[in-house]
Design a protein around this motif. Structure first.
Motif, short mmCIF file in Angstrom:
data_model
loop_
_atom_site.label_atom_id
_atom_site.label_comp_id
_atom_site.label_asym_id
_atom_site.label_seq_id
_atom_site.Cartn_x
_atom_site.Cartn_y
_atom_site.Cartn_z
N ALA A 357 0.84 -1.20 0.00
CA ALA A 357 0.00 0.00 0.00
C ALA A 357 0.87 1.25 0.00
CB ALA A 357 -0.92 -0.01 1.21
N LEU A 358 1.94 1.22 0.78
CA LEU A 358 2.85 2.36 0.84
C LEU A 358 3.69 2.47 -0.43
CD1 LEU A 358 4.04 1.93 4.54
CD2 LEU A 358 2.66 3.83 3.65
N ALA A 359 4.12 1.33 -0.95
CA ALA A 359 4.98 1.34 -2.14
C ALA A 359 4.24 1.77 -3.39
CB ALA A 359 5.58 -0.05 -2.34
N GLU A 360 2.95 1.44 -3.48
CA GLU A 360 2.20 1.70 -4.70
C GLU A 360 1.17 2.81 -4.57
OE1 GLU A 360 0.87 -1.83 -6.65
OE2 GLU A 360 2.89 -2.67 -6.66
N GLY A 361 1.02 3.35 -3.36
CA GLY A 361 0.11 4.47 -3.18
C GLY A 361 -1.35 4.13 -3.38
N VAL A 362 -1.76 2.95 -2.92
CA VAL A 362 -3.16 2.57 -3.01
C VAL A 362 -3.52 1.72 -1.80
CG1 VAL A 362 -2.61 0.56 -4.46
CG2 VAL A 362 -4.94 1.47 -4.44
N LEU A 363 -4.64 2.03 -1.18
CA LEU A 363 -5.12 1.27 -0.04
C LEU A 363 -6.04 0.17 -0.53
CD1 LEU A 363 -5.94 4.18 2.45
CD2 LEU A 363 -3.81 2.90 2.18
N PRO A 364 -5.80 -1.08 -0.11
CA PRO A 364 -6.62 -2.19 -0.59
C PRO A 364 -8.00 -2.19 0.07
CG PRO A 364 -5.04 -2.99 1.01
CD PRO A 364 -4.71 -1.54 0.78
N PRO A 365 -8.97 -2.79 -0.59
CA PRO A 365 -10.35 -2.76 -0.08
C PRO A 365 -10.65 -3.85 0.93
CG PRO A 365 -10.33 -3.87 -2.19
CD PRO A 365 -8.91 -3.40 -1.94
#
Length: 413
Positions: A357-365
């Motif tokens: 999440a930190l590496a790719e800039g997206v929070l999983p659902p």
């Protein structure tokens, strides 16, 4: 000055995929790893729960047959994940002195398949038919030993067994041992292979498992008013941690920084969490203090959130005790909705998700929330959410039977 520790490699085999990348992509796509069990023993033992979150890719497609015969499934999964993480980190023989390579592994139950199969053999066929490799296969340290021998890791092959907090505790131990100068690189994580009739029957007997036999993919539903228990999962997750100095010297890609973590105990009940969440809250607070960050710097929480009626509320109570009203504003993800509960392997998989999440800039659902419980007013991420992760702090929580609490913090780079 505190030695910086970074994540340079990831590996996994889970109910969502046979690799870390496959698992992450399936998580972002909102998939569920829970499915009806096809094994004959489900009917033979008339199990009240007929589904689980088994690994998506059979280990027979990932390991040589001879290797498989010498390892319990918990060690097989560990070896698959460890190999991938080591390769993902780009480590070769010239990059690391074996005496400076450490294994920090975890399991909650260990070689349960080996143990119970051997017991059946003893009863049905006698002692001469019990295999000579039974003891090394069933030992909880088997996964750590398998990885250590595979990668020639001679700085140590340590094992943590603290229920569902196990692999988060192993990550914390890896950080502490790297900072203590024990090693330059650590392979850390956890594995579990307990989808066996006895654990299923036992967890069902204590009313811990969901009974949604007719709808497995929607059974794990953290924070939903209709949650009725967790879904038993299996698999492994592995992370390569290095001192920043060592990683930069070899030009390694860095996913995230590991800030540190903390372990506490409830000393309250053998299975139930402290309803006041005091032990869990102390683990979060100690993690932040040891990491040198303030409460207002935490931007994301990967919650333990197993989908049990009591456990989910206790974790919210702990977060509220730490963050106050801001607990309702911090984006929270409960990834067990997709993966099921990997017991001793859960923290490793969820630590990996936090890093990605930190590496790719997206929070999983978090899937399967139809009616969020009013008693848990968190900002639960239900669709992939863009996230400004550079410099952001995220924590991952793990809590286990016996009152074990472990929390670890990461920072985006």
């Amino acid at each position: 000055m505190t030695t910086k520790i970074v994540v340079t490699g990831l590996g996994a085999t889970t109910p969502l995929g046979g690799t870390a990348r496959e698992t992450w992509n399936a998580l972002l796509a909102g998939e569920s790893g829970a499915r009806t069990l096809e094994a004959d023993w489900v009917a033979t033992y008339e199990l009240p729960v007929t589904f689980a979150a088994s690994v998506k890719v059979p280990v027979s497609e990932q390991l040589d047959r001879v290797v498989m015969k010498r390892l319990d499934p918990s060690s097989q999964y560990a070896l698959v994940a460890g190999r991938e993480a080591f390769a993902d980190a780009g480590l070769g023989d010239a990059d690391i002195d074996p005496d400076r390579l450490l294994v920090e592994w975890a399991t909650g139950i260990g070689g349960v398949w080996t143990l119970l199969d051997a017991w059946d053999t003893l009863r049905e066929r006698g002692p001469r038919r019990v295999l000579p490799l039974t003891v090394p296969k069933l030992m909880p340290n088997g996964p750590a030993a398998a990885i250590g021998m595979e990668l020639n890791a001679r700085a140590g092959a340590r094992t943590v067994v603290s229920a569902c907090a196990s692999s988060t505790e192993s990550l914390i131990n890896a950080v502490e041992h790297l900072r203590a100068g024990v090693a330059d690189v650590a392979i850390t994580g956890g594995s579990e292979a307990a989808i066996h009739p006895l654990p299923l029957a036992a967890f069902a007997s204590m009313q811990a498992l969901s009974r949604r036999n007719d709808d497995p993919s929607h059974a794990s539903r953290p924070y939903d008013v209709d949650r009725d228990g967790f879904v038993l999962g299996e698999g492994a997750g592995a992370l390569v941690l290095e001192t920043e100095e060592h990683a930069k010297a070899r030009g390694a890609r860095i996913y995230a920084e590991v800030l540190g973590g903390a372990v506490t105990a409830d000393a309250y009940h053998i299975t139930a969490p402290d309803p006041a969440g005091s032990g869990a809250a102390r683990a979060v607070l100690d993690t932040l203090e040891r990491s040198g960050v303030g409460r207002d710097e935490v931007r994301h929480v990967n919650a333990h959130a197993t989908s049990t009626p009591v456990g989910d509320i206790a974790e919210y109570t702990a977060l509220e005790a730490v963050f106050g009203d801001r607990a309702r504003e911090i984006p929270v993800t409960a990834t067990k909705a997709s993966t099921g509960h990997l017991l001793g392997g859960a923290g490793a998989i969820e630590g990996m998700f936090t890093v990605l999440a930190l590496a790719e800039g997206v929070l999983p659902p978090t899937i399967n929330i139809e009616h969020q419980d009013d008693a848990i007013p968190l900002d639960v991420v239900t669709e992939p959410r863009p996230f400004d992760a550079k410099g952001a702090v995220a924590i991952s929580n793990s809590f286990g039977f016996g009152g074990h609490n472990a929390v670890i913090a990461f920072r985006g780079v």
